[in-house]
Design a protein around this motif. Structure first.
Motif, PDB file in Angstrom:
ATOM      1  N   SER A 130      13.375   0.058   3.408  1.00  0.00           N
ATOM      2  CA  SER A 130      12.067   0.450   3.953  1.00  0.00           C
ATOM      3  C   SER A 130      12.205   1.432   5.115  1.00  0.00           C
ATOM      4  N   ALA A 135       6.765   4.330   0.858  1.00  0.00           N
ATOM      5  CA  ALA A 135       6.273   3.191   0.073  1.00  0.00           C
ATOM      6  C   ALA A 135       6.080   3.544  -1.397  1.00  0.00           C
ATOM      7  N   ARG A 138       9.230   3.004  -3.306  1.00  0.00           N
ATOM      8  CA  ARG A 138      10.039   1.835  -2.949  1.00  0.00           C
ATOM      9  C   ARG A 138      10.274   0.865  -4.106  1.00  0.00           C
ATOM     10  N   ALA A 139       9.284   0.682  -4.978  1.00  0.00           N
ATOM     11  CA  ALA A 139       9.480  -0.267  -6.080  1.00  0.00           C
ATOM     12  C   ALA A 139      10.572   0.215  -7.029  1.00  0.00           C
ATOM     13  N   THR A 142      13.898  -0.168  -5.275  1.00  0.00           N
ATOM     14  CA  THR A 142      14.225  -1.593  -5.218  1.00  0.00           C
ATOM     15  C   THR A 142      14.695  -2.091  -6.580  1.00  0.00           C
ATOM     16  N   ASP A 301       5.148   1.712 -10.259  1.00  0.00           N
ATOM     17  CA  ASP A 301       4.980   2.784  -9.274  1.00  0.00           C
ATOM     18  C   ASP A 301       4.025   3.860  -9.791  1.00  0.00           C
ATOM     19  N   ARG A 306       0.455  -3.705  -9.134  1.00  0.00           N
ATOM     20  CA  ARG A 306       1.503  -4.672  -8.812  1.00  0.00           C
ATOM     21  C   ARG A 306       1.232  -6.041  -9.446  1.00  0.00           C
ATOM     22  N   TRP A 352       8.527  -7.300  -4.551  1.00  0.00           N
ATOM     23  CA  TRP A 352       9.112  -6.918  -3.262  1.00  0.00           C
ATOM     24  C   TRP A 352       8.520  -5.639  -2.686  1.00  0.00           C
ATOM     25  N   SER A 353       7.706  -4.922  -3.458  1.00  0.00           N
ATOM     26  CA  SER A 353       7.036  -3.743  -2.896  1.00  0.00           C
ATOM     27  C   SER A 353       5.820  -4.145  -2.066  1.00  0.00           C
TER      28      SER A 353
END
Length: 435
Positions: A130, A135, A138-139, A142, A301, A306, A352-353
């Motif tokens: 992060s 953002a 990020r998914a 990750t 993403d 989500r 986790w995003s």
């Protein structure tokens, strides 16, 4: 020009950071679940019942739970480079010491200490990412990092199975050699971290001045944009209801993940296969899971959604566990374990995003660690319950159904939280409601 610079910088930091942290997680995951392969010969040699083994395998997560938040807060203060190195070296030493387990008490003690030593690694890396990635990317990042977990099954299972064949070399059992050999990479990489890892973008000498300036400004602007709504204090990170909710969702996915890691080799072994054959067969579901995880995260993403990405994956894993409960052939069991692998792996990146969308700074460090520590208690409950039910009934079926039920609860809770939002859950900022 700015779009080209963004693309170039993101590619550069991805190539520099992601493969390395993925390698670290690969080693971490092997060292926490190789107990499942050790059990193929260790349990008989040491006289461990399914209950003793399930409790000892799961007690790792009690140490993990107790030390997770303090460890991540220290990482936020002293920097990832020093703290991740400390984590890896201590867990490598303890993992190697597992070769000298003599009975239940030493087994329980070393598994607890291994969890305490490794506490902070996974949430620390999530927090670290992060610092470097906006953002919206990020998914996917990750997902690539977390692909190390199924990859550790793909590559680690055959290696673990082969090491078990070293029984009698220099007077040691195969399971002892497995613990010793698989602990060495953690010790070596712990030293490498000190020289390779960079704490923050501001210190990245491997970026050009314009690249570093763009990245620092982008991350600062993102932090400023959520400054009015994001929680920053440690106590907000610990007490935020969204954090507690995500912890409970993660609890079910962790129960499923470590049911696979700890019990899958024994489930496959019941069909009368050798340790080496079990190693190769146990690797197959992970190959499919790696591909599915990355594609699912990219879709999350791209659509900005989500909630349903978490729900659908949890339901798929639950169905796979129920299928595994009554599968009567090796092929059917492998198909069931593949469904579980896909579901468990695919659920985690979109999940986790979420926390870094509403937490910043020390609150993010505490919140991520809280989600991971409470959630990973599922890694204690799932394997321990399977061992206990196996002792009571002589079958894995009841335990697998129990863990499947936990995953259904994770899916339901995710939906309930999303429906409680004032705006639709399937939006680009679908993180869970502000209070």
């Amino acid at each position: 020009m700015s779009a080209e610079l963004e693309k170039h910088v993101l590619r550069k930091i991805t190539l520099r950071i992601v493969p390395f942290v993925m390698l670290l997680y690969f080693i971490a995951f092997i060292d926490r679940v190789n107990i499942g392969f050790a059990a193929l010969t260790m349990n008989k040699e040491l006289g461990f019942s399914p209950t003793v083994f399930g409790l000892g395998a799961g007690i790792f997560f009690l140490g993990y739970f107790l030390f997770e938040v303090p460890s991540n807060l220290v990482l936020d203060k002293v920097g990832a480079r020093i703290w991740i190195a400390r984590v890896m070296i201590t867990w490598g030493l303890i993992s190697g010491a597992m070769a000298f387990v003599q009975g239940p008490n030493s087994f329980y003690t070393l598994r607890f200490l291994l969890g305490a030593a490794e506490a902070g690694f996974f949430p620390g890396i999530i927090l670290y990412l992060s610092y470097w990635f906006p953002a919206r990317q990020r998914a996917a990042v990750t997902a690539i990092f977390m692909a190390a977990a199924p990859l550790s099954t793909v590559l680690g299972s055959p290696v673990s199975g082969a090491l078990l064949e070293m029984h009698g070399v220099l007077g040691l059992s195969g399971w002892q050699w497995m613990f010793i050999v698989e602990a060495v990479p953690a010790l070596i990489l712990g030293v490498v971290v000190l020289f390779y890892m960079t704490d923050r973008p501001e210190k990245a000498k491997w970026l050009r001045d314009d690249e570093r300036r763009w990245l620092v400004n982008t991350m600062n602007a993102e932090a400023a944009n959520k400054a009015g709504t994001a929680s920053h204090s440690v106590w907000h990170g610990l007490a935020d209801l969204r954090v507690i909710a995500l912890s409970l969702v993660y609890f079910g996915t962790s129960a499923g993940l470590y049911t696979l890691g700890i019990w899958a080799p024994q489930i496959i072994k019941e069909f009368g296969l050798s340790s080496l054959q079990v190693g190769f067969l146990n690797a197959l579901p992970g190959i499919v899971a790696v591909v599915a995880m990355v594609l699912w995260a990219r879709h999350s993403d791209r659509t900005g959604e989500r909630t349903w990405h978490v729900v659908g994956a949890c339901v798929l894993a639950s169905l796979g566990l129920m299928f595994a409960g009554f599968a009567g052939t090796v092929l059917a069991v492998l198909l069931a374990l593949t469904l579980v692998n896909i579901g468990i792996s695919a659920a985690k990146p979109p999940l986790w995003s979420m926390p870094t969308m509403f937490l910043s700074g020390s609150a993010a460090a505490a919140g991520i660690a809280t989600i991971n520590s409470i959630g990973n208690l599922g890694g204690f409950v799932g394997p321990a319950m399977i061992g206990w039910i196996k002792d009571l009934t002589g079958s894995f079926q009841g335990g697998l159904y129990f863990v499947a039920g936990l995953l259904v609860l994770s899916a339901v809770l995710t939906l309930v939280l999303a429906r409680s939002q004032r705006t639709p859950a399937a939006t680009a900022a679908d993180a869970l409601p502000q209070r």
